[in-house]
Scaffold this motif. Sequence first.
Motif, mmCIF file in Angstrom:
data_model
loop_
_atom_site.group_PDB
_atom_site.id
_atom_site.type_symbol
_atom_site.label_atom_id
_atom_site.label_comp_id
_atom_site.label_asym_id
_atom_site.label_seq_id
_atom_site.Cartn_x
_atom_site.Cartn_y
_atom_site.Cartn_z
ATOM 1 N N ILE A 38 45.070 50.154 44.841
ATOM 2 C CA ILE A 38 44.964 49.230 43.721
ATOM 3 C C ILE A 38 45.398 49.959 42.459
ATOM 4 O O ILE A 38 44.897 51.042 42.149
ATOM 5 C CB ILE A 38 43.523 48.696 43.591
ATOM 6 C CG1 ILE A 38 43.153 47.924 44.864
ATOM 7 C CG2 ILE A 38 43.372 47.830 42.358
ATOM 8 C CD1 ILE A 38 41.709 47.499 44.924
ATOM 9 N N LEU A 39 46.350 49.361 41.744
ATOM 10 C CA LEU A 39 46.903 50.011 40.568
ATOM 11 C C LEU A 39 46.136 49.690 39.290
ATOM 12 O O LEU A 39 46.221 50.430 38.322
ATOM 13 C CB LEU A 39 48.375 49.620 40.399
ATOM 14 C CG LEU A 39 49.286 49.997 41.567
ATOM 15 C CD1 LEU A 39 50.691 49.474 41.339
ATOM 16 C CD2 LEU A 39 49.314 51.506 41.745
ATOM 17 N N SER A 40 45.395 48.590 39.254
ATOM 18 C CA SER A 40 44.666 48.233 38.044
ATOM 19 C C SER A 40 43.326 48.961 37.982
ATOM 20 O O SER A 40 42.708 49.262 38.992
ATOM 21 C CB SER A 40 44.452 46.730 37.978
ATOM 22 O OG SER A 40 43.655 46.320 39.060
ATOM 23 N N ARG A 41 42.920 49.259 36.771
ATOM 24 C CA ARG A 41 41.631 49.916 36.562
ATOM 25 C C ARG A 41 40.798 49.069 35.613
ATOM 26 O O ARG A 41 41.338 48.253 34.873
ATOM 27 C CB ARG A 41 41.854 51.308 35.964
ATOM 28 C CG ARG A 41 42.612 52.209 36.917
ATOM 29 C CD ARG A 41 42.631 53.644 36.485
ATOM 30 N NE ARG A 41 42.727 53.836 35.053
ATOM 31 C CZ ARG A 41 43.194 54.928 34.492
ATOM 32 N NH1 ARG A 41 43.621 55.915 35.233
ATOM 33 N NH2 ARG A 41 43.244 55.044 33.183
ATOM 34 N N PRO A 42 39.497 49.247 35.600
ATOM 35 C CA PRO A 42 38.658 48.460 34.692
ATOM 36 C C PRO A 42 39.050 48.702 33.229
ATOM 37 O O PRO A 42 39.477 49.787 32.854
ATOM 38 C CB PRO A 42 37.249 48.984 34.962
ATOM 39 C CG PRO A 42 37.315 49.626 36.295
ATOM 40 C CD PRO A 42 38.722 50.127 36.461
ATOM 41 N N VAL A 43 38.891 47.659 32.431
ATOM 42 C CA VAL A 43 39.194 47.744 31.004
ATOM 43 C C VAL A 43 37.915 48.099 30.259
ATOM 44 O O VAL A 43 36.851 47.550 30.523
ATOM 45 C CB VAL A 43 39.753 46.395 30.503
ATOM 46 C CG1 VAL A 43 39.968 46.422 29.007
ATOM 47 C CG2 VAL A 43 41.025 46.058 31.237
#
Length: 69
Positions: A38-43
């Motif tokens: 998964i490329l997205s990380r928490p904001v």
Amino acid sequence: MTNLEVHSPDSAELDGDLASLRGDCARMAPHWAVPEKILSRPVSPSRIHGVNVPATSARLLEAMPDYGN
């Protein structure tokens, strides 16, 4: 490439039950690709400044019993 048979749906097939839906999903699962990572990380919460909702969408949600009333 796999040659898949396609059948035209009858009205009876469209009114399937949960078991037929699960069977359809089980047959389709091997065709779904799983991403390697998964490329997205928490904001960070400090970067969230609010949400803009158009007035027409807000009125629509307000009229729905589950959300507005």
